[in-house]
Design a protein around this motif. Structure first.
Motif, PDB file in Angstrom:
ATOM      1  N   ARG A 518       0.848  -1.188   0.000  1.00 47.71           N
ATOM      2  CA  ARG A 518       0.000   0.000   0.000  1.00 47.71           C
ATOM      3  C   ARG A 518       0.884   1.239   0.000  1.00 47.71           C
ATOM      4  N   PHE A 519       0.728   2.072  -1.009  1.00 45.08           N
ATOM      5  CA  PHE A 519       1.476   3.319  -1.099  1.00 45.08           C
ATOM      6  C   PHE A 519       0.506   4.457  -1.385  1.00 45.08           C
ATOM      7  N   ASN A 520       1.018   5.666  -1.241  1.00 42.35           N
ATOM      8  CA  ASN A 520       0.198   6.825  -1.570  1.00 42.35           C
ATOM      9  C   ASN A 520       1.107   7.942  -2.085  1.00 42.35           C
ATOM     10  N   PRO A 521       1.419   7.929  -3.365  1.00 43.49           N
ATOM     11  CA  PRO A 521       2.322   8.947  -3.910  1.00 43.49           C
ATOM     12  C   PRO A 521       1.726  10.354  -3.912  1.00 43.49           C
ATOM     13  N   PHE A 522       0.408  10.464  -3.705  1.00 47.00           N
ATOM     14  CA  PHE A 522      -0.238  11.779  -3.725  1.00 47.00           C
ATOM     15  C   PHE A 522      -0.180  12.472  -2.364  1.00 47.00           C
ATOM     16  N   PHE A 523       0.205  11.746  -1.347  1.00 49.83           N
ATOM     17  CA  PHE A 523       0.239  12.328  -0.001  1.00 49.83           C
ATOM     18  C   PHE A 523       1.521  13.146   0.178  1.00 49.83           C
ATOM     19  N   ILE A 524       1.371  14.375   0.653  1.00 43.11           N
ATOM     20  CA  ILE A 524       2.512  15.257   0.908  1.00 43.11           C
ATOM     21  C   ILE A 524       2.766  15.241   2.417  1.00 43.11           C
ATOM     22  N   GLY A 525       3.787  14.505   2.830  1.00 45.20           N
ATOM     23  CA  GLY A 525       4.049  14.339   4.250  1.00 45.20           C
ATOM     24  C   GLY A 525       4.825  15.504   4.840  1.00 45.20           C
ATOM     25  N   GLU A 526       5.083  15.377   6.129  1.00 45.28           N
ATOM     26  CA  GLU A 526       5.823  16.416   6.853  1.00 45.28           C
ATOM     27  C   GLU A 526       7.241  16.542   6.285  1.00 45.28           C
ATOM     28  N   GLY A 527       7.634  17.760   6.015  1.00 43.58           N
ATOM     29  CA  GLY A 527       8.962  18.002   5.462  1.00 43.58           C
ATOM     30  C   GLY A 527       9.025  17.876   3.960  1.00 43.58           C
ATOM     31  N   LEU A 572      -7.243  20.136  -3.522  1.00 39.89           N
ATOM     32  CA  LEU A 572      -6.932  19.628  -2.183  1.00 39.89           C
ATOM     33  C   LEU A 572      -6.627  20.776  -1.224  1.00 39.89           C
ATOM     34  N   GLU A 573      -5.938  21.779  -1.735  1.00 45.81           N
ATOM     35  CA  GLU A 573      -5.581  22.919  -0.899  1.00 45.81           C
ATOM     36  C   GLU A 573      -6.829  23.696  -0.478  1.00 45.81           C
ATOM     37  N   ALA A 574      -7.815  23.767  -1.400  1.00 45.81           N
ATOM     38  CA  ALA A 574      -9.029  24.512  -1.097  1.00 45.81           C
ATOM     39  C   ALA A 574     -10.007  23.717  -0.246  1.00 45.81           C
ATOM     40  N   ASN A 575      -9.943  22.401  -0.335  1.00 51.41           N
ATOM     41  CA  ASN A 575     -10.891  21.559   0.403  1.00 51.41           C
ATOM     42  C   ASN A 575     -10.100  20.543   1.222  1.00 51.41           C
ATOM     43  N   LYS A 576      -9.890  20.850   2.505  1.00 53.53           N
ATOM     44  CA  LYS A 576      -9.078  19.997   3.364  1.00 53.53           C
ATOM     45  C   LYS A 576      -9.766  18.687   3.715  1.00 53.53           C
ATOM     46  N   ASP A 577     -11.087  18.586   3.419  1.00 52.30           N
ATOM     47  CA  ASP A 577     -11.798  17.351   3.756  1.00 52.30           C
ATOM     48  C   ASP A 577     -11.474  16.220   2.789  1.00 52.30           C
ATOM     49  N   ILE A 578     -10.946  16.543   1.636  1.00 49.55           N
ATOM     50  CA  ILE A 578     -10.614  15.507   0.649  1.00 49.55           C
ATOM     51  C   ILE A 578      -9.281  14.885   1.035  1.00 49.55           C
ATOM     52  N   PHE A 579      -9.271  13.561   1.165  1.00 49.80           N
ATOM     53  CA  PHE A 579      -8.019  12.858   1.504  1.00 49.80           C
ATOM     54  C   PHE A 579      -7.259  12.581   0.217  1.00 49.80           C
ATOM     55  N   PRO A 580      -5.986  12.969   0.165  1.00 50.70           N
ATOM     56  CA  PRO A 580      -5.225  12.726  -1.072  1.00 50.70           C
ATOM     57  C   PRO A 580      -5.004  11.238  -1.302  1.00 50.70           C
ATOM     58  N   GLY A 581      -5.074  10.855  -2.543  1.00 47.12           N
ATOM     59  CA  GLY A 581      -4.877   9.467  -2.921  1.00 47.12           C
ATOM     60  C   GLY A 581      -5.336   9.251  -4.342  1.00 47.12           C
ATOM     61  N   GLU A 633      -1.994   4.702   5.849  1.00 46.82           N
ATOM     62  CA  GLU A 633      -1.038   4.595   6.946  1.00 46.82           C
ATOM     63  C   GLU A 633       0.366   4.406   6.363  1.00 46.82           C
ATOM     64  N   ASN A 634       1.380   4.554   7.244  1.00 48.12           N
ATOM     65  CA  ASN A 634       2.785   4.503   6.794  1.00 48.12           C
ATOM     66  C   ASN A 634       3.008   5.467   5.634  1.00 48.12           C
ATOM     67  N   LEU A 635       2.566   6.685   5.835  1.00 52.41           N
ATOM     68  CA  LEU A 635       2.602   7.662   4.749  1.00 52.41           C
ATOM     69  C   LEU A 635       3.848   8.538   4.756  1.00 52.41           C
ATOM     70  N   SER A 636       4.459   8.744   5.923  1.00 53.35           N
ATOM     71  CA  SER A 636       5.590   9.681   6.018  1.00 53.35           C
ATOM     72  C   SER A 636       6.889   8.997   5.620  1.00 53.35           C
ATOM     73  N   LEU A 637       6.968   8.573   4.380  1.00 54.08           N
ATOM     74  CA  LEU A 637       8.147   7.843   3.919  1.00 54.08           C
ATOM     75  C   LEU A 637       9.390   8.720   3.920  1.00 54.08           C
ATOM     76  N   LEU A 638       9.228  10.005   3.641  1.00 53.73           N
ATOM     77  CA  LEU A 638      10.396  10.887   3.581  1.00 53.73           C
ATOM     78  C   LEU A 638      11.081  10.991   4.941  1.00 53.73           C
ATOM     79  N   GLN A 639      10.316  11.030   6.017  1.00 58.41           N
ATOM     80  CA  GLN A 639      10.877  11.199   7.354  1.00 58.41           C
ATOM     81  C   GLN A 639      11.153   9.885   8.064  1.00 58.41           C
TER      82      GLN A 639
END
Length: 844
Positions: A518-527, A572-581, A633-639
């Protein structure tokens, strides 16, 4: 000018009331017979007027030199000896003292680090210090002999002691010797100061250490010295074995000998000629080596007279005829080959505080002398005087009747040329062990050798057959990297890292029927940021899912996807309720972007959105691969600093494998560029073969060529030697850009190693050292040996000896991994507590 008079030295001696006992009835105070007059200008001045300059020598590490290296070092010694004027005494003194590794526990250590410290605590090893004393004899000094010695009488300071011009001339020669010894980079010489020689109230100097046979880190001690009825220094019982008679010398000598323990039928492993008397003699001992430079003309004139005398007597005795021939051969060699005549003496002083061990010491020392084909001879009556001559600064009092005539070339063969393993002077490194005792060694195969110019990149290639300990070794490397702040990305086939990943709370991605990738390339994690690189990686992924390898995309399709991504992230920026994916992106394309394209009259030939949605429908909700790009889950791959991708179950999957490899590529490139100042490492295990088939060969080449610029390194691991020879990726991209090559046991390939040696660029020296791996291992210890080749310059073998906790954390044996998981389950999945319980039970 700093002057430390003998009065100061004697105040220290008197303060601790040191006394020499020649026998119970007749004792003499040490300060009354000590031959040292003063220590001035960092020189030792004897009461006879001799001047001594002392150095400490840093020698090459044992088992790292080739036959050519030993020849080079030997040649350097001979050249250095030739610089010194007649009458100079060269005294090389090597100390080998028992020591024990002292663990360093700190609160920030990991579970495995603490376990390893406990395992190695008090591990015995042999500590080594090497000193070189160069003595200029006083003018008109009486030669020492068995009937005359300053041990028997003290003397007033001679009238002709130190004159400035002769002293400066001597110091110039000594400086030249120091510079010459450091040629080639094998030996480093550091001048000893007055404090190093005399010591302080808290620290013993070299003179005091020798008198009382004290360890280097030992506090000043009170010890008596007595020679009758037994030779004792304090509680230590002493013995001495000397090489002072021609009859006891080996028939041949050289700069090196073959070490059979590490040799094979096609490789000869070299050690120094005198190594059996040094690091390989495992007991407390001092090896004293003396060479006295002679006046060539006077010596040859005296020998010519001796030859004529023997010739006139040769008719009366066969011994005289043999001696005449030997003297004649000596003179012929000296004159024809321009040899420098010297007088030489060597002896080994051993000691122990347990008298029952004296027989064992005698056997060990005799065996060491026999290893160089010398006749063991224990000194009895002459031991006190030789011991006294070994005192730093008193080399000129060496009895000449305890010396034999030879040349500088032969005499210097008896010098020890190696020391024990040294720690890398770097904050980063890996814990390994030396080959002799397993003493923990801090070794840095990356930063230190980069800073010294030995290597130009940190990339590594590890080759090891099945069962050679390759997986345990790599797990240890990755744990070492992790605890030192590195970000580790591991691409594996075979579940080798599952235990370690759980222990360090890393992300472990594997494909199982009930737990797929399970991956999510559309998720922008911390950092992370939505920069151009992030957009490009998502576009590359979408195009790979849409188009076949044989299909090409048009410029219009590329622009359409770029616009779609930009508009999607704006939403996504305008509507925070939408989960990226991928689900929300697919819905945006279907509902919003299709309408936008319709309004803008975008033709199907430019961008067929219906075809795009249809092809990517399996990745949308309720599709066959809806799990792949919609992780929550396990989305913050960069950190996340420790990530393992286990590809075993999908390496032949035509859809999943290319997608996963693209995600791995995007992840590590993102870490490379965005984690400034953080060490990054990617390990590609046997998966490299599958990755190369999936079209990632260019990515591997890119990694090996550019990762250095981003404080990173790439490591490829393989177990098939044929891969090294046949694969153009390994051969061209990896080997040429991996300055550090790590090889495990290769003995099964030694008879077909020539081609592999050529491909890897190994020297003959490296080949011989490599073939010594795991030969003669200590059966009492559980370890494997590892060979490192750094830039073709440094070749060295280390021992990897994991403690039980490390072994269970790194093991690849299926039964042992299951057992670890079962014990961890007893503690709510806490693998550290589970391993602790398993180790406790195993020891019981």
């Amino acid at each position: 000018m700093e002057i430390v008079s003998i009065i100061v030295l004697m105040l220290v001696v008197a303060a601790i009331q040191l006394q020499l006992k020649s026998n119970r009835k007749n004792s003499r105070a040490l300060e009354k017979i000590l031959p040292i007059y003063k220590v001035e200008r960092d020189c030792i001045i004897s009461k006879q007027g001799d001047v001594t300059v002392a150095f400490t020598l840093d020698l090459p590490e044992i088992f790292t030199l080739s036959a050519a290296d030993y020849e080079t070092i030997h040649h350097i010694w001979v050249r250095a000896i030739r610089l010194l004027p007649p009458g100079t005494v060269i005294h090389k003194q090597d100390w080998y003292t028992d020591a024990a590794y002292q663990s360093n526990f700190s609160p920030d250590q990991s579970f495995l680090q603490r376990s390893s410290e406990r395992f190695f605590h008090s591990r015995p090893y042999l500590n080594h210090q090497c000193y070189l004393m160069i003595t200029r004899k006083a003018d008109n000094r009486k030669p020492a002999s068995s009937v005359f010695s300053n041990l028997l009488r003290s003397s007033l300071v001679p009238q002709n002691t130190i004159q400035e011009q002769p002293f400066q001339d001597f110091m110039d020669k000594v400086s030249q010797v120091q510079r010459l010894l450091q040629e080639g980079g094998f030996i480093r010489a550091h001048r000893l100061t007055s404090e190093d020689l005399v010591g302080t109230n808290e620290k013993q100097g070299l003179i005091e250490r020798y008198c009382f046979l004290a360890a280097p880190d030992q506090q000043p001690v009170v010890r008596d010295i007595e020679f009758k009825p037994e030779w004792k220094v304090g509680e230590n019982y002493c013995q001495m074995y000397s090489l002072s008679d021609v009859e006891d010398l080996p028939g041949l000598c050289g700069s090196r000998i073959t070490y059979d323990k590490y040799s094979t039928d096609i490789s000869k492993f070299s050690i120094g000629f005198a190594a059996p008397l040094g690091q390989l003699l495992n007991c407390n001992h001092i090896y004293n080596q003396f060479l006295v430079v002679e006046d060539s003309q006077k010596t040859f004139k005296k020998l010519e007279a001796k030859r004529r005398r023997l010739q006139s007597l040769s008719a009366y005795s066969r011994e005289n005829a043999i001696s005449k021939d030997a003297t004649n051969a000596f003179l012929n060699e000296a004159i024809s080959q321009h040899r420098l005549p010297v007088k030489a003496h060597f002896h080994v002083l051993t000691w122990t505080s347990h008298p029952e061990q004296l027989k064992e010491l005698r056997n060990k020392t005799s065996a060491a002398l026999a290893a160089i084909d010398a006749n063991p001879r224990q000194e009895q009556s002459g031991a006190p005087q030789l011991y006294w001559a070994g005192l730093p600064g008193n080399g000129a009092d060496l009895p000449l009747n305890e010396c034999f005539d030879t040349f500088a070339e032969q005499g210097s063969c008896f010098f020890t040329q190696e020391t024990n393993y040294r720690h890398s002077p770097s904050t980063f490194g890996i814990r390994l062990g030396d080959r002799l005792t397993g003493q923990p060694i801090h070794f840095d195969p990356s930063d230190y050798f980069m800073s010294t110019g030995v290597i130009s990149n940190r990339n590594k290639l590890l080759i090891g057959g099945s069962g050679t300990g390759k997986s345990l070794c790599m797990a240890h490397f990755m744990h070492s990297y992790f605890v030192q702040g590195a970000h580790c990305v591991i691409v594996d086939v075979g579940h080798s890292y599952i235990g370690l990943c759980k222990l360090v709370n890393g992300y472990y991605f594997t494909y199982e029927q009930n737990n797929p990738f399970r991956f999510n390339p559309f998720f922008i994690g911390e950092g992370d940021t939505l920069d151009t690189e992030k957009k490009e990686s998502i576009k590359s992924l979408l195009l790979a899912l849409w188009k076949k390898d044989t299909e090409v995309f048009t410029r219009a399709e590329y622009v359409a996807l770029s616009n779609a991504l930009s508009l999607y992230f704006d939403k996504l920026e305008a509507n925070k309720d939408i989960f990226p994916g991928f689900n929300s992106f697919y819905e945006f394309l279907r509902d919003d972007y299709a309408e936008i394209l319709s309004k803008e009259n975008v033709q199907l030939k430019d961008f067929d959105i219906n075809n795009f949605l249809y092809v990517l429908r399996p990745y949308y909700k309720n599709g066959e691969f809806d799990f792949l790009l919609n992780a929550t889950e396990n989305l913050s791959l960069l950190q996340q600093p420790f990530i393992v991708f286990e590809l075993d179950n999908i390496k032949d999957h035509p859809i999943l494998f290319p997608v996963v490899t693209l995600i791995i590529m995007e992840l590590f490139v993102s870490k490379m560029r965005k984690l400034k100042g953080t060490r990054k490492v990617i390990v590609i295990e046997e998966a490299w073969k599958a990755i190369a088939k999936a079209g990632m060969a260019d990515f591997i080449k890119y990694l090996y060529k550019t990762v250095r610029k981003h404080f990173g390194e790439a490591i490829v691991v393989t177990q098939e030697l044929d891969d090294v020879i046949s694969s153009p990726i390994i051969k061209e991209a990896i080997i040429n850009n991996a300055d550090c090559k790590i090889l495990m046991d290769m003995r099964k390939f030694q008879h077909k190693f020539a081609q592999i040696q050529t491909v890897l660029g190994l020297t003959d020296k490296g080949r011989d050292i490599l073939f010594s791996v795991n030969r003669g291992n200590d059966p009492k210890r559980r370890y494997r040996e590892i060979y490192f080749d750094l830039g073709g310059v440094v070749q060295q073998v280390f021992a990897f000896e994991p403690c039980l906790e490390e072994y269970y954390a790194y093991t690849t044996e299926e039964k042992e991994k299951i057992k670890v998981q079962q014990y961890a389950a007893k503690f709510n999945g806490n693998i550290a507590r589970g391993i602790t319980a398993l180790v406790t039970e195993s020891k019981q």
